[in-house]
Design an enzyme around this catalytic site. Structure first.
Site, PDB file in Angstrom:
ATOM      1  CE1 TYR A  61     -60.120  -8.406  53.627  1.00  0.00           C
ATOM      2  CE2 TYR A  61     -58.003  -9.481  53.960  1.00  0.00           C
ATOM      3  CZ  TYR A  61     -59.378  -9.558  53.808  1.00  0.00           C
ATOM      4  OH  TYR A  61     -60.005 -10.776  53.845  1.00  0.00           O
ATOM      5  CD  GLU A  74     -62.155  -7.907  46.841  1.00  0.00           C
ATOM      6  OE1 GLU A  74     -62.409  -7.188  47.817  1.00  0.00           O
ATOM      7  OE2 GLU A  74     -62.745  -8.983  46.615  1.00  0.00           O
ATOM      8  CG  PHE A 134     -60.695  -5.769  62.129  1.00  0.00           C
ATOM      9  CD1 PHE A 134     -60.432  -6.070  60.796  1.00  0.00           C
ATOM     10  CD2 PHE A 134     -61.878  -5.096  62.423  1.00  0.00           C
ATOM     11  CE1 PHE A 134     -61.319  -5.725  59.785  1.00  0.00           C
ATOM     12  CE2 PHE A 134     -62.776  -4.748  61.411  1.00  0.00           C
ATOM     13  CZ  PHE A 134     -62.491  -5.060  60.099  1.00  0.00           C
ATOM     14  CE  LYS A 157     -61.092 -14.184  54.868  1.00  0.00           C
ATOM     15  NZ  LYS A 157     -61.643 -13.287  55.930  1.00  0.00           N
ATOM     16  CB  THR A 203     -68.269 -10.858  59.178  1.00  0.00           C
ATOM     17  OG1 THR A 203     -68.687 -10.145  58.010  1.00  0.00           O
ATOM     18  CG2 THR A 203     -66.775 -10.676  59.381  1.00  0.00           C
ATOM     19  NE  ARG A 254     -70.683 -10.010  51.397  1.00  0.00           N
ATOM     20  CZ  ARG A 254     -69.597  -9.802  52.154  1.00  0.00           C
ATOM     21  NH1 ARG A 254     -68.385  -9.807  51.613  1.00  0.00           N
ATOM     22  NH2 ARG A 254     -69.710  -9.590  53.433  1.00  0.00           N
TER      23      ARG A 254
HETATM   24  P1  ADP Z   1     -66.439  -9.819  55.240  1.00  0.00           P
HETATM   25  O1  ADP Z   1     -65.237 -10.712  55.037  1.00  0.00           O
HETATM   26  O2  ADP Z   1     -67.628 -10.590  55.747  1.00  0.00           O
HETATM   27  O3  ADP Z   1     -66.751  -8.971  54.030  1.00  0.00           O
HETATM   28  P2  ADP Z   1     -65.304  -7.413  56.455  1.00  0.00           P
HETATM   29  O4  ADP Z   1     -65.045  -6.940  55.059  1.00  0.00           O
HETATM   30  O5  ADP Z   1     -66.063  -6.506  57.365  1.00  0.00           O
HETATM   31  O6  ADP Z   1     -66.074  -8.826  56.451  1.00  0.00           O
HETATM   32  O7  ADP Z   1     -63.940  -7.739  57.174  1.00  0.00           O
HETATM   33  C1  ADP Z   1     -62.884  -8.350  56.465  1.00  0.00           C
HETATM   34  C2  ADP Z   1     -62.296  -9.455  57.316  1.00  0.00           C
HETATM   35  O8  ADP Z   1     -61.708  -8.870  58.489  1.00  0.00           O
HETATM   36  C3  ADP Z   1     -63.305 -10.466  57.873  1.00  0.00           C
HETATM   37  O9  ADP Z   1     -63.653 -11.475  56.949  1.00  0.00           O
HETATM   38  C4  ADP Z   1     -62.551 -11.019  59.064  1.00  0.00           C
HETATM   39  O10 ADP Z   1     -61.540 -11.961  58.665  1.00  0.00           O
HETATM   40  C5  ADP Z   1     -61.857  -9.753  59.594  1.00  0.00           C
HETATM   41  N1  ADP Z   1     -62.664  -9.069  60.618  1.00  0.00           N
HETATM   42  C6  ADP Z   1     -63.802  -8.361  60.415  1.00  0.00           C
HETATM   43  N2  ADP Z   1     -64.270  -7.833  61.573  1.00  0.00           N
HETATM   44  C7  ADP Z   1     -63.390  -8.226  62.538  1.00  0.00           C
HETATM   45  C8  ADP Z   1     -63.312  -8.025  63.958  1.00  0.00           C
HETATM   46  N3  ADP Z   1     -64.217  -7.292  64.606  1.00  0.00           N
HETATM   47  N4  ADP Z   1     -62.264  -8.579  64.609  1.00  0.00           N
HETATM   48  C9  ADP Z   1     -61.333  -9.315  63.954  1.00  0.00           C
HETATM   49  N5  ADP Z   1     -61.347  -9.535  62.616  1.00  0.00           N
HETATM   50  C10 ADP Z   1     -62.362  -9.014  61.912  1.00  0.00           C
HETATM   51 MG    MG Z   2     -65.546  -7.479  53.132  1.00  0.00          MG
END
Ligand code: ADP
Ligand code: MG
Length: 138
Positions: A49, A126, A57, A9, A91, A85
């Site tokens: 996304y 993806e 968010f 990222k 996360t 993962r």
């Molecule tokens: P992961 O990347 O672990 O699969 P998610 O798919 O839930 O997590 O979320 C996608 C991305 O969104 C996260 O990697 C992070 O960059 C961002 N994110 C997730 N939850 C939050 C939050 N509560 N506040 C801000 N950004 C968030």
């Molecule tokens: Mg995710």
């Protein structure tokens, strides 16, 4: 063999962590079968996304993902999706286990340095969102 999709990222690219993250991937048994540097537009980040579009968010996340260059990866290994993962960690880096990438590199829950697919279905979506078949060399 399984493939997963990963992103280094913007927060990690900005801090010159590409090499360190690739080293951790390779030494953990992943083969990099596709890789490119890119600058996402907010539209491309929103499409990537879209499953999170109702989340509070979403706007911040897609703005962040378009804020600087990223590195897009297809990683191959046995059980690549779960294995990546596990290497990424939780996360929120505050919850991430010792030895994980997010524990070592993430700045906060948003700027958490790496992405990884969470299911076979999402990995297929993806990978195809960013790579054509001719760009993946197994
Ligand atoms: P992961 O990347 O672990 O699969 P998610 O798919 O839930 O997590 O979320 C996608 C991305 O969104 C996260 O990697 C992070 O960059 C961002 N994110 C997730 N939850 C939050 C939050 N509560 N506040 C801000 N950004 C968030
Ligand atoms: Mg995710």
């Amino acid at each position: 063999m399984e493939s997963t999709f990963a992103i280094i990222k913007p927060d990690a690219v900005e801090r010159n962590l590409i090499g360190k993250i690739l080293e951790r991937a390779e030494s953990s048994g992943f083969e990099v079968v596709a890789m490119k540097r890119a600058r996402l537009t907010t539209e491309v980040a929103e499409g990537f996304y879209y499953v999170h579009k109702e989340r509070p968010f979403f706007k911040d996340l897609t703005t962040f993902m378009a804020s600087g260059p990223v590195v897009l990866l297809v990683l191959q290994a046995e059980n690549a999706i779960k294995k990546w993962r596990d290497l990424m960690g939780a996360t929120n880096p505050k919850d991430a286990a010792e030895g994980t990438l997010r524990k070592d590199f993430a700045l906060d829950i948003e700027r958490n340095s790496v992405h990884g697919s969470d299911s076979a279905e999402n990995a297929a979506f993806e990978i195809s969102y960013f790579f054509s078949q001719t760009e993946i060399v197994r």
